[in-house]
Design a protein around this motif. Structure first.
Motif, mmCIF file in Angstrom:
data_model
loop_
_atom_site.group_PDB
_atom_site.id
_atom_site.type_symbol
_atom_site.label_atom_id
_atom_site.label_comp_id
_atom_site.label_asym_id
_atom_site.label_seq_id
_atom_site.Cartn_x
_atom_site.Cartn_y
_atom_site.Cartn_z
ATOM 1 N N VAL A 96 64.295 -74.006 -12.017
ATOM 2 C CA VAL A 96 65.122 -73.999 -10.993
ATOM 3 C C VAL A 96 65.405 -75.388 -10.373
ATOM 4 O O VAL A 96 66.525 -75.509 -10.026
ATOM 5 C CB VAL A 96 64.237 -73.537 -9.852
ATOM 6 C CG1 VAL A 96 64.719 -73.726 -8.420
ATOM 7 C CG2 VAL A 96 63.805 -71.777 -9.832
ATOM 8 N N LYS B 94 59.234 -71.906 -15.137
ATOM 9 C CA LYS B 94 60.163 -71.248 -14.237
ATOM 10 C C LYS B 94 60.581 -72.065 -13.054
ATOM 11 O O LYS B 94 61.825 -72.112 -12.797
ATOM 12 C CB LYS B 94 59.284 -70.063 -13.729
ATOM 13 C CG LYS B 94 60.080 -68.832 -13.026
ATOM 14 C CD LYS B 94 60.677 -68.163 -14.336
ATOM 15 C CE LYS B 94 61.824 -67.272 -14.096
ATOM 16 N NZ LYS B 94 62.719 -66.814 -15.024
ATOM 17 N N CYS B 95 59.550 -72.693 -12.534
ATOM 18 C CA CYS B 95 59.820 -73.621 -11.593
ATOM 19 C C CYS B 95 60.752 -74.572 -11.910
ATOM 20 O O CYS B 95 61.828 -75.181 -11.246
ATOM 21 C CB CYS B 95 58.475 -74.188 -10.861
ATOM 22 S SG CYS B 95 58.511 -74.632 -9.208
ATOM 23 N N TYR C 75 58.400 -60.506 -14.980
ATOM 24 C CA TYR C 75 59.203 -61.199 -14.001
ATOM 25 C C TYR C 75 60.466 -60.439 -13.996
ATOM 26 O O TYR C 75 60.809 -60.007 -12.859
ATOM 27 C CB TYR C 75 59.408 -62.649 -14.473
ATOM 28 C CG TYR C 75 59.723 -63.641 -13.260
ATOM 29 C CD1 TYR C 75 59.452 -64.058 -12.163
ATOM 30 C CD2 TYR C 75 61.262 -63.870 -13.506
ATOM 31 C CE1 TYR C 75 60.009 -64.692 -11.150
ATOM 32 C CE2 TYR C 75 61.956 -64.360 -12.312
ATOM 33 C CZ TYR C 75 61.208 -64.985 -11.289
ATOM 34 O OH TYR C 75 62.086 -65.694 -10.493
ATOM 35 N N VAL D 95 61.052 -58.762 -10.504
ATOM 36 C CA VAL D 95 61.934 -59.611 -9.529
ATOM 37 C C VAL D 95 63.511 -59.369 -9.854
ATOM 38 O O VAL D 95 64.259 -59.214 -8.808
ATOM 39 C CB VAL D 95 61.500 -61.130 -9.619
ATOM 40 C CG1 VAL D 95 62.435 -62.001 -8.765
ATOM 41 C CG2 VAL D 95 60.172 -61.087 -9.526
ATOM 42 N N MET D 96 63.950 -59.385 -10.713
ATOM 43 C CA MET D 96 65.295 -59.292 -11.362
ATOM 44 C C MET D 96 65.689 -57.736 -11.203
ATOM 45 O O MET D 96 64.760 -56.831 -10.996
ATOM 46 C CB MET D 96 65.587 -59.723 -12.710
ATOM 47 C CG MET D 96 65.018 -61.010 -12.805
ATOM 48 S SD MET D 96 65.292 -62.442 -11.736
ATOM 49 C CE MET D 96 66.939 -62.662 -12.194
ATOM 50 N N LEU D 97 67.083 -57.580 -11.375
ATOM 51 C CA LEU D 97 67.655 -56.387 -11.139
ATOM 52 C C LEU D 97 68.147 -55.821 -12.639
ATOM 53 O O LEU D 97 67.947 -56.519 -13.558
ATOM 54 C CB LEU D 97 68.912 -56.455 -10.326
ATOM 55 C CG LEU D 97 68.901 -56.877 -8.665
ATOM 56 C CD1 LEU D 97 70.138 -56.887 -8.112
ATOM 57 C CD2 LEU D 97 68.049 -55.578 -8.023
ATOM 58 N N ASP D 98 68.168 -54.693 -12.741
ATOM 59 C CA ASP D 98 68.433 -53.992 -14.048
ATOM 60 C C ASP D 98 69.594 -54.578 -14.646
ATOM 61 O O ASP D 98 70.054 -54.189 -16.103
ATOM 62 C CB ASP D 98 68.368 -52.556 -14.059
ATOM 63 C CG ASP D 98 69.210 -51.842 -12.797
ATOM 64 O OD1 ASP D 98 69.907 -52.574 -12.396
ATOM 65 O OD2 ASP D 98 69.282 -50.559 -12.995
ATOM 66 N N ASP D 99 70.717 -55.000 -13.964
ATOM 67 C CA ASP D 99 71.948 -55.407 -14.682
ATOM 68 C C ASP D 99 71.808 -57.067 -15.202
ATOM 69 O O ASP D 99 72.456 -57.746 -15.845
ATOM 70 C CB ASP D 99 73.137 -55.437 -13.850
ATOM 71 C CG ASP D 99 73.117 -56.091 -12.333
ATOM 72 O OD1 ASP D 99 72.103 -56.391 -11.984
ATOM 73 O OD2 ASP D 99 74.272 -56.714 -12.180
ATOM 74 N N ASP D 100 70.651 -57.699 -14.715
ATOM 75 C CA ASP D 100 70.118 -58.859 -15.315
ATOM 76 C C ASP D 100 69.803 -58.915 -16.518
ATOM 77 O O ASP D 100 69.211 -57.650 -16.896
ATOM 78 C CB ASP D 100 69.101 -59.599 -14.472
ATOM 79 C CG ASP D 100 69.599 -59.915 -12.815
ATOM 80 O OD1 ASP D 100 70.584 -60.420 -12.754
ATOM 81 O OD2 ASP D 100 68.693 -59.754 -12.041
ATOM 82 N N HIS D 101 70.170 -59.986 -17.537
ATOM 83 C CA HIS D 101 69.645 -59.644 -18.844
ATOM 84 C C HIS D 101 68.449 -60.286 -19.240
ATOM 85 O O HIS D 101 68.154 -61.221 -18.745
ATOM 86 C CB HIS D 101 70.743 -60.399 -19.598
ATOM 87 C CG HIS D 101 72.228 -59.540 -19.576
ATOM 88 N ND1 HIS D 101 72.401 -58.366 -20.362
ATOM 89 C CD2 HIS D 101 73.356 -60.235 -18.801
ATOM 90 C CE1 HIS D 101 73.593 -58.044 -19.949
ATOM 91 N NE2 HIS D 101 74.265 -58.963 -19.233
ATOM 92 N N THR E 162 67.655 -73.509 -17.652
ATOM 93 C CA THR E 162 67.665 -71.760 -17.518
ATOM 94 C C THR E 162 67.841 -71.184 -18.780
ATOM 95 O O THR E 162 67.044 -70.377 -19.208
ATOM 96 C CB THR E 162 68.524 -71.344 -16.462
ATOM 97 O OG1 THR E 162 68.414 -72.123 -15.250
ATOM 98 C CG2 THR E 162 68.465 -69.898 -16.084
#
Lengths: 127, 194
Positions: A30, A26-27, A88, A92-98, A36
């Motif tokens: 970034v 993950k790091c 994660y 952390v992510m929003l629901d429109d992130d896949h 990614t």
């Protein structure tokens, strides 16, 4: 035969290692942006990291894993990675992130192949 | 035990670094609803850029993160709000006065609101037999629709560089949002029909 790897301390050890590896990747993704969504690179890195665990297991528990134990551990390792990735995504992510399950299936399969290949290398070395 | 503490601790530290680039918790800003759109400035774009991230090789860019939140209220009504996320939105410099770039980014927010209004409209039209699963399905459908629209907007305007296309899109989005003005209220009264 599988009793060896399903003991509590060994399961915790694998769980912690898979968490650490998930964090490393993950790091890494970034700072190395192309990672990614590059599943083959990720699968390769996960395989290398799991291969390191093969030696950690040997040092910590004084047991050398057989191929079946090694592959079972590898399966558990990847299942752990998928669980951490999904957690994660949920936390952390929003629901429109896949959350791309196909991406993780690809990592799952390629990781199995790569870890098997790395295990093969250890056998060659032994001979 | 040392092994577990060391690698678990190291994992937590590395993960904290990774999360910081997804949501800047050191400079956190609460999500801003669409009703407060006028207040948004570039200083609200607080996210960190991932090292190496560029827009076709250009380092001077911005991106906006929007989302839609759906709440089932205690009285049975539904509240659907479009939010702008300051800690997930980035601009290369908070001090710039490039209104064109800000306008471009805010029109992404308008597109999100347009899709939210479409969702509200469909829920209201089906309020007789709406279920939670149906809402989830519809939400997903409009997220997909929104993603396509956002991508096309960026492609056509080349991220605000093609001014003529930008103006065309602004007029189109304004009229689309305005055409659904009847669905601008986040609250959807479905209580008696659920």
């Amino acid at each position: 035969m599988f009793k060896v790897i399903f003991e509590k301390n060994k399961i915790i050890s694998l769980f912690v290692w898979s968490f650490f590896c998930f964090s490393v990747i993950k790091c890494f993704s970034v700072f190395i942006y192309f990672l990614t969504n590059a599943f083959l690179y990720q699968a390769f890195l996960y395989s290398i990291l799991f291969f390191i665990y093969f030696f950690i297991f040997k040092i910590r528990f004084g047991t050398r894993l057989t191929y079946l134990q090694y592959i079972t551990n590898s399966l558990l390792f990847i299942i752990g990675i998928i669980i951490f990735s999904y957690s994660y995504f949920k936390l952390v992510m929003l629901d429109d992130d896949h959350f791309n399950i196909v991406f993780f299936t690809a990592i799952f399969i390629s990781n199995l192949i790569l870890t098997s290949f790395l295990f093969l290398l250890t056998l060659i070395k032994r001979k | 035990m040392k092994f577990i503490i060391f690698f678990f601790g190291a994992g937590i530290i590395l993960l904290s670094v990774a999360i910081m680039f997804d949501i800047n918790y050191f400079n956190y800003g609460r999500p801003i609803p669409y009703s407060q759109l006028q207040k948004i400035k570039f200083s609200d774009f607080r996210a960190l850029k991932k090292p190496g991230m560029t827009l076709y090789g250009v380092k001077e860019f911005a991106f906006i993160k929007t989302s839609r939140s759906i709440h089932n209220l205690n009285n049975g009504d539904i509240e659907i709000t479009t939010y702008f996320h300051p800690s997930r939105s980035y601009v290369f410099s908070n001090n710039i006065r490039d209104m064109d770039l800000l306008t471009h980014e805010l029109y992404h927010f308008h597109i999100s609101e347009y899709c939210t209004r479409l969702l509200r409209k469909e829920i209201l039209e089906n309020s007789n037999n709406i279920s939670n699963n149906m809402i989830i399905r519809l939400n997903k459908k409009y997220y997909e629709f929104e993603n396509e629209m956002q991508l096309k907007y960026d492609e056509d305007t080349y991220h605000s560089y093609v001014m003529r296309e930008q103006k065309k899109w602004e007029i189109e989005i304004d009229s689309l949002v305005q055409s659904l003005a009847a669905f601008s209220d986040p609250f959807i009264p479905v209580r008696s029909k659920k």
